[in-house]
Scaffold this active site. Structure first.
Site, PDB file in Angstrom:
ATOM      1  N   ARG A   1      -8.900  30.261 -18.345  1.00  0.00           N
ATOM      2  CA  ARG A   1      -8.572  30.899 -19.485  1.00  0.00           C
ATOM      3  C   ARG A   1      -7.618  32.136 -18.971  1.00  0.00           C
ATOM      4  O   ARG A   1      -8.039  33.178 -18.384  1.00  0.00           O
ATOM      5  CB  ARG A   1      -9.890  31.452 -20.256  1.00  0.00           C
TER       6      ARG A   1
ATOM      7  N   THR B   1     -16.908  35.599 -28.500  1.00  0.00           N
ATOM      8  CA  THR B   1     -16.178  36.630 -29.144  1.00  0.00           C
ATOM      9  C   THR B   1     -14.765  36.355 -28.659  1.00  0.00           C
ATOM     10  O   THR B   1     -14.222  37.507 -28.132  1.00  0.00           O
ATOM     11  CB  THR B   1     -16.868  37.911 -29.575  1.00  0.00           C
TER      12      THR B   1
ATOM     13  N   LYS C   1     -18.976  48.426 -22.756  1.00  0.00           N
ATOM     14  CA  LYS C   1     -18.406  47.153 -22.179  1.00  0.00           C
ATOM     15  C   LYS C   1     -16.987  47.117 -22.165  1.00  0.00           C
ATOM     16  O   LYS C   1     -16.315  47.020 -21.238  1.00  0.00           O
ATOM     17  CB  LYS C   1     -19.139  45.906 -22.550  1.00  0.00           C
TER      18      LYS C   1
ATOM     19  N   CYS D   1     -12.174  37.574 -20.346  1.00  0.00           N
ATOM     20  CA  CYS D   1     -12.859  39.075 -20.831  1.00  0.00           C
ATOM     21  C   CYS D   1     -11.966  40.122 -20.931  1.00  0.00           C
ATOM     22  O   CYS D   1     -11.260  40.817 -22.025  1.00  0.00           O
ATOM     23  CB  CYS D   1     -13.840  39.470 -19.975  1.00  0.00           C
TER      24      CYS D   1
ATOM     25  N   GLY E   1      -6.646  38.291 -15.564  1.00  0.00           N
ATOM     26  CA  GLY E   1      -6.566  37.142 -16.770  1.00  0.00           C
ATOM     27  C   GLY E   1      -8.011  36.950 -17.007  1.00  0.00           C
ATOM     28  O   GLY E   1      -8.885  37.836 -16.866  1.00  0.00           O
TER      29      GLY E   1
ATOM     30  N   LYS F   1     -23.957  19.576 -24.542  1.00  0.00           N
ATOM     31  CA  LYS F   1     -24.018  20.810 -23.841  1.00  0.00           C
ATOM     32  C   LYS F   1     -25.573  20.747 -23.630  1.00  0.00           C
ATOM     33  O   LYS F   1     -26.088  21.225 -22.496  1.00  0.00           O
ATOM     34  CB  LYS F   1     -23.486  22.034 -24.541  1.00  0.00           C
TER      35      LYS F   1
ATOM     36  N   PHE G   1     -10.306  47.005  -6.769  1.00  0.00           N
ATOM     37  CA  PHE G   1      -9.390  46.863  -8.032  1.00  0.00           C
ATOM     38  C   PHE G   1      -8.092  47.435  -7.695  1.00  0.00           C
ATOM     39  O   PHE G   1      -7.071  47.556  -8.525  1.00  0.00           O
ATOM     40  CB  PHE G   1      -9.890  47.290  -9.414  1.00  0.00           C
TER      41      PHE G   1
END
Length: 448
Positions: free
Chosen positions: A343, A93, A215, A271, A268, A37, A260
């Site tokens: 993801r 995380t 968050k 997050c 999906g 990377k 939204f």
């Protein structure tokens, strides 16, 4: 003397933050434990698709002709410790395997590797999304492990990046949240963010727990809003209503807003799903689990949408118990447009379910094909939308790429076996597709 900045973790968040800090005029050193990377980033290439990021990177990476040279990358913790005044921790995380809780191992490893290198006053800034209470514990850990002891301070500065708009969101954030009890830390971060603050970005100073909660609270609210309109889509289907018109009507209320409120196959990505689950898990640990029981239904509604799209597709191709012998075209693999992130992608989940039930599935996505192949190697893949739909009994529109909204229904109609499309994102114009002889169906909308 100008501040020198390090960024620990050069994934989606870290690579964007490093390039943005260089754009703001700072000398920046990025670190990752994956040498491949680092090699890629040092050559001015990014390991993911994010509009504008590679151009910004090449503008500043040292060694690239015409660059500012303000941005370098390394695998050396010693070099990071010697270089930086401000260290941003941007590691992943993820959700723990088999649990709702957040996996803190990458964050803890980053702190344990960084702290012993801090022999002078420095500010460590957490940007990763962590369970509330983590910052207090990590601050103590820094003091214990850093040679400079109490001269090393911690602040928590959550990120609010939207994939597809990450560069813009970093350089021109709609708010900057800083959790700290230190005037020095606040002063340093005001210096770091002087440009966006000068342009009008609000700078909000809180304690550690509030900064950590901002968050997850924001993501939980957005997830709730998406699941709410999807629940309304279920009611509309039962009652014969139109969820698109319903969303338009309630969206004019300024207290609600229009964003939204597009019904479809749900959210999906890396997050929202894992963040709301980690939030529930942490609330349970704190004895406040009843406060977030509604998030279980939010998650349930969201996952139910994927199964509902599979059922609509089965009904569309004949209503049998399986998809054996049926060709299904899936337009979209990423969890959202303008990203290559697959993801927890609802689109790929639907494609995978249909494939497991015997369908011959062919997928096309403008940017997510390589990642999709790695995750679902047994699906079929095509090089274009036209190729994907060739011979299809039904076409599923599952990621709202602009390319798909601009498709010519007449041209695609000449390639399919049946002109039947299921719009899993309520993003196509029904009149245009029906005018070209297609049967158009969408979640929560009348059939004609």
């Amino acid at each position: 003397m100008a501040l020198k900045i390090t960024v620990i973790g050069t994934g989606y968040l870290g690579a964007t933050h490093a390039a943005a800090m260089a754009e703001l005029g700072f000398e920046v050193l990025g670190l990752d434990v994956v040498p491949e990377k680092i090699e890629m980033l040092s050559a001015g290439r990014v390991p993911m698709y994010e509009p504008g990021l590679e151009d910004l990177l090449r503008k500043h990476v040292a060694g690239i002709e015409g660059s500012s040279g303000r941005l370098r990358f390394t695998t050396s913790w010693e070099e990071i410790g010697a270089f930086g005044d401000v260290h941003f921790v941007c590691v992943n995380t993820p959700q723990k395997h088999g649990e709702y809780a957040c996996d803190m191992s990458y964050v803890e490893s980053a702190f344990d590797s960084l702290a012993p290198q801090l022999g002078r006053a420095a500010l460590v800034v957490g940007k990763s999304t962590v369970p509330v209470g983590s910052a207090e514990r990590l601050a103590r850990r820094l003091t214990e492990l850093a040679p400079a002891g109490g001269e090393v301070e911690l602040a928590w500065n959550p990120e609010f990046l939207r994939e597809g708009f990450a560069v813009q969101d970093t350089l021109h954030p709609d708010r900057i949240v800083v959790g700290t009890g230190s005037e020095r830390a606040e002063k340093v971060l005001r210096e770091v963010y002087a440009t966006p603050v000068g342009e009008g970005s609000p700078f909000i100073v809180t304690d550690f727990p509030t900064a950590e909660l901002v968050k997850t609270a924001a993501n939980s609210f957005l997830a709730t809003k998406i699941s709410f309109i999807n629940a309304m889509a279920e009611v509309c289907e039962a009652a014969g209503g139109d969820v698109v018109k319903l969303a338009e009507a309630i969206g004019y209320d300024e207290r609600i807003g229009r964003k939204f409120l597009r019904a479809g196959i749900g959210f999906g990505g890396g997050c929202l799903p894992k963040d709301i689950r980690a939030f529930m898990a942490r609330a349970g640990e704190l004895g406040a689990d009843q406060a977030l029981t509604f998030l279980r239904e939010v998650d349930s509604i969201n996952m139910r949408r994927r199964g509902h799209m599979v059922e609509l597709a089965r009904e569309a191709v004949g209503g049998d118990s399986s998809f054996l012998g049926k060709r299904v075209a899936v337009l979209g693999a990423t969890f959202k447009p303008d990203s290559d992130d697959v993801r927890d992608s609802p689109a790929l989940n639907v494609a995978g379910q249909i494939h497991l039930q015997g369908g011959q599935v062919t997928v096309y996505d403008p940017k997510g094909m390589d990642n999709a192949r790695r995750l679902f190697p047994t699906l079929g893949y095509a090089g274009s939308a036209l190729e994907a739909v060739r011979g299809a009994d039904v076409v599923l529109h599952l990621t709202e790429w602009r390319e798909f909204r601009e498709l010519d229904p007449e041209e695609l109609g000449g390639a399919v076996t049946r002109r039947l499309i299921l719009d899993g994102r309520n993003a196509l114009d029904p009149a245009v597709w029906r005018g070209a002889g297609w049967t158009y169906r969408a979640m929560g909308r009348p059939r004609a």
